[in-house]
Design a protein around this motif. Structure first.
Motif, PDB file in Angstrom:
ATOM      1  N   VAL A  23       0.836  -1.196   0.000  1.00  0.00           N
ATOM      2  CA  VAL A  23       0.000   0.000   0.000  1.00  0.00           C
ATOM      3  C   VAL A  23       0.873   1.249   0.000  1.00  0.00           C
ATOM      4  N   THR A  24       0.244   2.356  -0.353  1.00  0.00           N
ATOM      5  CA  THR A  24       0.885   3.669  -0.252  1.00  0.00           C
ATOM      6  C   THR A  24      -0.181   4.674   0.143  1.00  0.00           C
ATOM      7  N   GLU A  25       0.250   5.770   0.763  1.00  0.00           N
ATOM      8  CA  GLU A  25      -0.691   6.787   1.193  1.00  0.00           C
ATOM      9  C   GLU A  25      -0.983   7.776   0.068  1.00  0.00           C
ATOM     10  N   ALA A  26      -2.227   8.193  -0.039  1.00  0.00           N
ATOM     11  CA  ALA A  26      -2.595   9.269  -0.972  1.00  0.00           C
ATOM     12  C   ALA A  26      -2.043  10.582  -0.424  1.00  0.00           C
ATOM     13  N   LYS A  27      -1.275  11.291  -1.261  1.00  0.00           N
ATOM     14  CA  LYS A  27      -0.602  12.505  -0.805  1.00  0.00           C
ATOM     15  C   LYS A  27      -1.053  13.706  -1.634  1.00  0.00           C
ATOM     16  N   ILE A  82      -3.348  12.225 -10.997  1.00  0.00           N
ATOM     17  CA  ILE A  82      -4.069  13.119 -10.101  1.00  0.00           C
ATOM     18  C   ILE A  82      -5.494  12.599  -9.907  1.00  0.00           C
ATOM     19  N   VAL A  83      -5.956  12.626  -8.668  1.00  0.00           N
ATOM     20  CA  VAL A  83      -7.315  12.214  -8.326  1.00  0.00           C
ATOM     21  C   VAL A  83      -8.083  13.467  -7.920  1.00  0.00           C
ATOM     22  N   THR A  84      -9.115  13.798  -8.671  1.00  0.00           N
ATOM     23  CA  THR A  84      -9.864  15.014  -8.400  1.00  0.00           C
ATOM     24  C   THR A  84     -10.989  14.799  -7.395  1.00  0.00           C
ATOM     25  N   SER A  85     -11.463  13.562  -7.257  1.00  0.00           N
ATOM     26  CA  SER A  85     -12.482  13.274  -6.239  1.00  0.00           C
ATOM     27  C   SER A  85     -12.467  11.780  -5.938  1.00  0.00           C
ATOM     28  N   GLY A  86     -12.952  11.443  -4.731  1.00  0.00           N
ATOM     29  CA  GLY A  86     -13.044  10.042  -4.327  1.00  0.00           C
ATOM     30  C   GLY A  86     -12.003   9.608  -3.323  1.00  0.00           C
ATOM     31  N   LEU A  87     -10.963  10.402  -3.121  1.00  0.00           N
ATOM     32  CA  LEU A  87      -9.910  10.054  -2.165  1.00  0.00           C
ATOM     33  C   LEU A  87      -9.624  11.232  -1.258  1.00  0.00           C
ATOM     34  N   LYS A  88      -9.140  10.922  -0.062  1.00  0.00           N
ATOM     35  CA  LYS A  88      -8.689  11.933   0.887  1.00  0.00           C
ATOM     36  C   LYS A  88      -7.220  11.694   1.208  1.00  0.00           C
ATOM     37  N   GLU A  89      -6.578  12.757   1.606  1.00  0.00           N
ATOM     38  CA  GLU A  89      -5.163  12.649   1.957  1.00  0.00           C
ATOM     39  C   GLU A  89      -4.988  11.662   3.114  1.00  0.00           C
ATOM     40  N   GLY A  90      -3.985  10.813   2.987  1.00  0.00           N
ATOM     41  CA  GLY A  90      -3.668   9.865   4.044  1.00  0.00           C
ATOM     42  C   GLY A  90      -4.310   8.501   3.899  1.00  0.00           C
ATOM     43  N   GLN A  91      -5.320   8.360   3.029  1.00  0.00           N
ATOM     44  CA  GLN A  91      -5.921   7.046   2.840  1.00  0.00           C
ATOM     45  C   GLN A  91      -4.911   6.105   2.180  1.00  0.00           C
ATOM     46  N   LYS A  92      -4.965   4.842   2.607  1.00  0.00           N
ATOM     47  CA  LYS A  92      -3.997   3.855   2.141  1.00  0.00           C
ATOM     48  C   LYS A  92      -4.550   3.164   0.889  1.00  0.00           C
ATOM     49  N   VAL A  93      -3.826   3.335  -0.213  1.00  0.00           N
ATOM     50  CA  VAL A  93      -4.226   2.783  -1.500  1.00  0.00           C
ATOM     51  C   VAL A  93      -3.380   1.567  -1.807  1.00  0.00           C
ATOM     52  N   ILE A  94      -4.040   0.479  -2.200  1.00  0.00           N
ATOM     53  CA  ILE A  94      -3.320  -0.749  -2.530  1.00  0.00           C
ATOM     54  C   ILE A  94      -2.704  -0.597  -3.915  1.00  0.00           C
ATOM     55  N   THR A  95      -1.404  -0.779  -4.011  1.00  0.00           N
ATOM     56  CA  THR A  95      -0.704  -0.604  -5.286  1.00  0.00           C
ATOM     57  C   THR A  95      -0.263  -1.923  -5.912  1.00  0.00           C
ATOM     58  N   GLU A  96      -0.112  -2.980  -5.109  1.00  0.00           N
ATOM     59  CA  GLU A  96       0.316  -4.275  -5.639  1.00  0.00           C
ATOM     60  C   GLU A  96      -0.447  -5.378  -4.925  1.00  0.00           C
ATOM     61  N   GLY A  97      -0.816  -6.393  -5.700  1.00  0.00           N
ATOM     62  CA  GLY A  97      -1.502  -7.544  -5.127  1.00  0.00           C
ATOM     63  C   GLY A  97      -3.004  -7.461  -5.178  1.00  0.00           C
ATOM     64  N   PHE A  98      -3.576  -6.465  -5.859  1.00  0.00           N
ATOM     65  CA  PHE A  98      -5.032  -6.294  -5.876  1.00  0.00           C
ATOM     66  C   PHE A  98      -5.701  -7.024  -7.028  1.00  0.00           C
TER      67      PHE A  98
END
Length: 396
Positions: A39-43, A336-352
């Protein structure tokens, strides 16, 4: 009999208990294991991104050189493809006929002026005599009429001189402005006709423009940019992929919208000190997007496309939740994500790749998982596919 009945009930209860226990064991064995993920955090990152438009480099001034008199080309005084300065002699048409016509016009003017002088003196003389009542009134009237006629003849002669001088000047074709001249369309000895024969084309290059079209919905945006721009508002990308090192400003917006295409032409002006831009070149004009600034970014490889919509998986403790997002432009390996995510949410980047909404996860993929994929590890194969497609379109 009573003891037998009791034993039968006990035996049936034991069988039922054993069956339930076996069913629970099978259900536990069938439950899928947690999927290992990274995972990685949305920044929030300060981002500058651009809208791209296909553009054509155009000269701000371009003129076809044509002859205004008839004759044969007797001189060509430039090198094809060079930059010529305003007023430089480019072509010469046989001048002998026009030179002779000019000299004749000068002679006609001189003769008319001499006749005017004589008529003026006669008129003055008869005016004096008329006051002395020493000449007939008719003779005086004739002298005055002759004076008026000679004045008109002088005007005609002067107009003839101007026409002859103009035709003589047209026999020499000069550069109307400083610019680059093309390949000559005529050679020495060629006969040219007024207004029909194209001799050459000359176009200005300093500065130079880039034309592109925008939808009518964006007209107001470009009117605002016409009033206020910065050095980073317009960037020109050349056909070889390099960015042009000069800033642009809006030079003109066309007078109206094309009713067939619903678009309007916009022209951006660029300085061209090194003559790097040439009329007719293809380019891509990058226009700074209004939404540039502090925006949420995530790795591009984390985005999933389904039926034209975009999703990501969020890690919530040990559960994966699918989240719909709205995306903006790409910024290198991120999007860039214009809507649907907030800063700090953990996004799965591998294994999904094998996850479903609500599936169980465990953080941290085994380091050797990619190598085990060839031996049948489904999760490892999914991870390899995700990392291999980084930078391509969202995965479906």
């Amino acid at each position: 009999m009573k003891n037998r009945y009791t034993l039968s009930i006990l035996s049936l209860a034991l069988l039922l208990w054993a069956g339930c226990k076996s069913k629970d064991k099978n259900a536990a064995a069938a439950a899928p294991p947690a999927t290992p993920v990274n995972v990685t955090e949305a920044k929030i990152i300060n981002s500058s991104y651009y809208d791209k438009y296909q553009a054509t480099v155009v000269a701000l001034n371009s003129v076809e050189l044509r002859s205004q008199v008839t004759g044969f080309i007797t001189g060509i005084f430039f090198k094809e493809g060079e930059t010529v300065t305003k007023g430089k002699l480019l072509y010469e048409i046989d001048r002998r006929t026009y030179e002779a016509a000019y000299q004749q016009a000068l002679a006609n003017l001189a003769s008319a002026e001499a006749n005017l002088v004589k008529a003026q003196k006669d008129a003055d003389r008869y005016t004096f005599l008329l006051k002395q009542d020493a000449v007939a009134r008719q003779t005086y009237d004739q002298a005055v009429a002759t004076l008026a006629t000679n004045k008109a003849q002088v005007q005609v002669a002067r107009a003839g001189v101007a026409t002859a001088r103009t035709n003589l000047s047209y026999s020499q074709i000069r550069a109307p402005f400083t610019g680059r001249i093309g390949i000559s369309q005529v050679r020495l000895g060629a006969q040219v006709s007024p207004g029909t024969t194209i001799l050459n084309t000359i176009s200005s290059e300093r500065p130079i423009g880039a034309d592109f079209v925008v939808n009518e919905q964006d007209i107001d945006r470009f009117y605002r940019l016409q009033r206020h721009t910065t050095d980073s508002t317009f960037k020109l990308q050349l056909s070889d992929g390099k960015m042009y090192n000069q800033a642009g400003t809006i030079y003109a917006i066309d007078r109206g919208v094309n009713n067939l295409t619903g678009s309007v032409k916009v022209r951006v002006k660029f300085a061209n000190p090194q003559d790097s831009l040439r009329d007719g070149m293809s380019a891509v004009l990058n226009v700074l997007n209004n939404e540039s600034g502090n925006k949420i970014q995530i790795p591009y490889k984390a985005v999933i496309e389904q039926m034209g919509e975009y999703f990501v998986f969020l890690a919530q403790d040990t559960i994966a939740k699918q989240q719909k997002i709205t995306t903006g432009p790409r910024v290198q390996d991120n999007i860039i994500v214009t809507s649907g995510l907030k800063e700090g949410q953990k996004v799965i980047t591998e294994g999904f790749q094998r996850l479903r909404d609500g599936g169980k996860i465990t953080l941290g993929m085994p380091p050797a998982q990619g190598a085990q994929g060839s031996a049948g590890g489904g999760g490892a194969q999914g991870s390899g596919a995700a990392s291999g497609k980084q930078g391509e379109k969202p995965k479906q």
